[in-house]
Design a protein around this motif. Structure first.
Motif, short mmCIF file in Angstrom:
data_model
loop_
_atom_site.label_atom_id
_atom_site.label_comp_id
_atom_site.label_asym_id
_atom_site.label_seq_id
_atom_site.Cartn_x
_atom_site.Cartn_y
_atom_site.Cartn_z
N MET A 244 0.86 -1.18 0.00
CA MET A 244 0.00 0.00 0.00
C MET A 244 0.89 1.23 0.00
N ILE A 245 1.76 1.35 0.98
CA ILE A 245 2.70 2.47 1.05
C ILE A 245 4.11 1.94 0.85
N ALA A 246 4.61 1.20 1.81
CA ALA A 246 5.98 0.71 1.72
C ALA A 246 6.08 -0.81 1.76
N GLY A 247 5.00 -1.49 2.08
CA GLY A 247 5.03 -2.94 2.16
C GLY A 247 5.36 -3.48 3.53
N VAL A 248 5.45 -2.60 4.52
CA VAL A 248 5.80 -3.04 5.88
C VAL A 248 4.73 -3.95 6.44
N CYS A 249 3.48 -3.54 6.37
CA CYS A 249 2.38 -4.37 6.91
C CYS A 249 2.24 -5.67 6.14
N ALA A 250 2.45 -5.64 4.83
CA ALA A 250 2.37 -6.87 4.04
C ALA A 250 3.50 -7.83 4.42
N PRO B 169 -2.63 -9.21 4.88
CA PRO B 169 -2.19 -7.81 4.95
C PRO B 169 -3.28 -6.88 5.48
N THR B 170 -4.53 -7.16 5.16
CA THR B 170 -5.63 -6.33 5.65
C THR B 170 -5.72 -6.39 7.17
N THR B 171 -5.55 -7.57 7.74
CA THR B 171 -5.57 -7.71 9.20
C THR B 171 -4.43 -6.93 9.83
N MET B 172 -3.25 -7.02 9.26
CA MET B 172 -2.09 -6.31 9.83
C MET B 172 -2.27 -4.80 9.71
N ARG B 173 -2.83 -4.34 8.60
CA ARG B 173 -3.09 -2.90 8.44
C ARG B 173 -4.12 -2.42 9.45
N THR B 174 -5.15 -3.24 9.70
CA THR B 174 -6.16 -2.88 10.68
C THR B 174 -5.56 -2.80 12.08
N ILE B 175 -4.71 -3.75 12.42
CA ILE B 175 -4.03 -3.73 13.71
C ILE B 175 -3.18 -2.47 13.84
N PHE B 176 -2.49 -2.09 12.77
CA PHE B 176 -1.66 -0.89 12.82
C PHE B 176 -2.51 0.37 13.02
N VAL B 177 -3.60 0.49 12.28
CA VAL B 177 -4.45 1.68 12.39
C VAL B 177 -5.07 1.76 13.78
N VAL B 178 -5.54 0.64 14.31
CA VAL B 178 -6.11 0.64 15.66
C VAL B 178 -5.03 0.97 16.70
#
Length: 67
Positions: free
Chosen positions: A13-19, A29-38
């Motif tokens: 999405m941005i840098a690939g860190v969450c993926a 990746p969607t789960t990891m992005r959600t965890i990061f945003v929360v």
């Protein structure tokens, strides 16, 4: 055996860190992005950790193709 911790070329999405973290820990990746945003709602250095991972996590190598 766990996957190598790299920033993949796909699912970025941005840098690939969450993926990369999702691939390493066996989530989507969607789960990891959600965890990061929360987690950004909590006090702490989340953005600094993300930036550090962006800098220090190696990018996934591309495979060389034969002519």
């Amino acid at each position: 055996m766990a996957a190598e911790l790299v920033r993949p070329r796909d699912n970025r999405m941005i840098a690939g860190v969450c993926a990369g973290l999702a691939r390493r820990f066996g989530t989507t990746p969607t789960t990891m992005r959600t965890i990061f945003v929360v987690s950004c709602l909590l006090p702490g250095p989340q953005f600094l950790v993300y930036l550090a991972l962006w800098i220090f996590m190696p990018s996934e190598k591309t495979t060389a193709t034969a002519w």
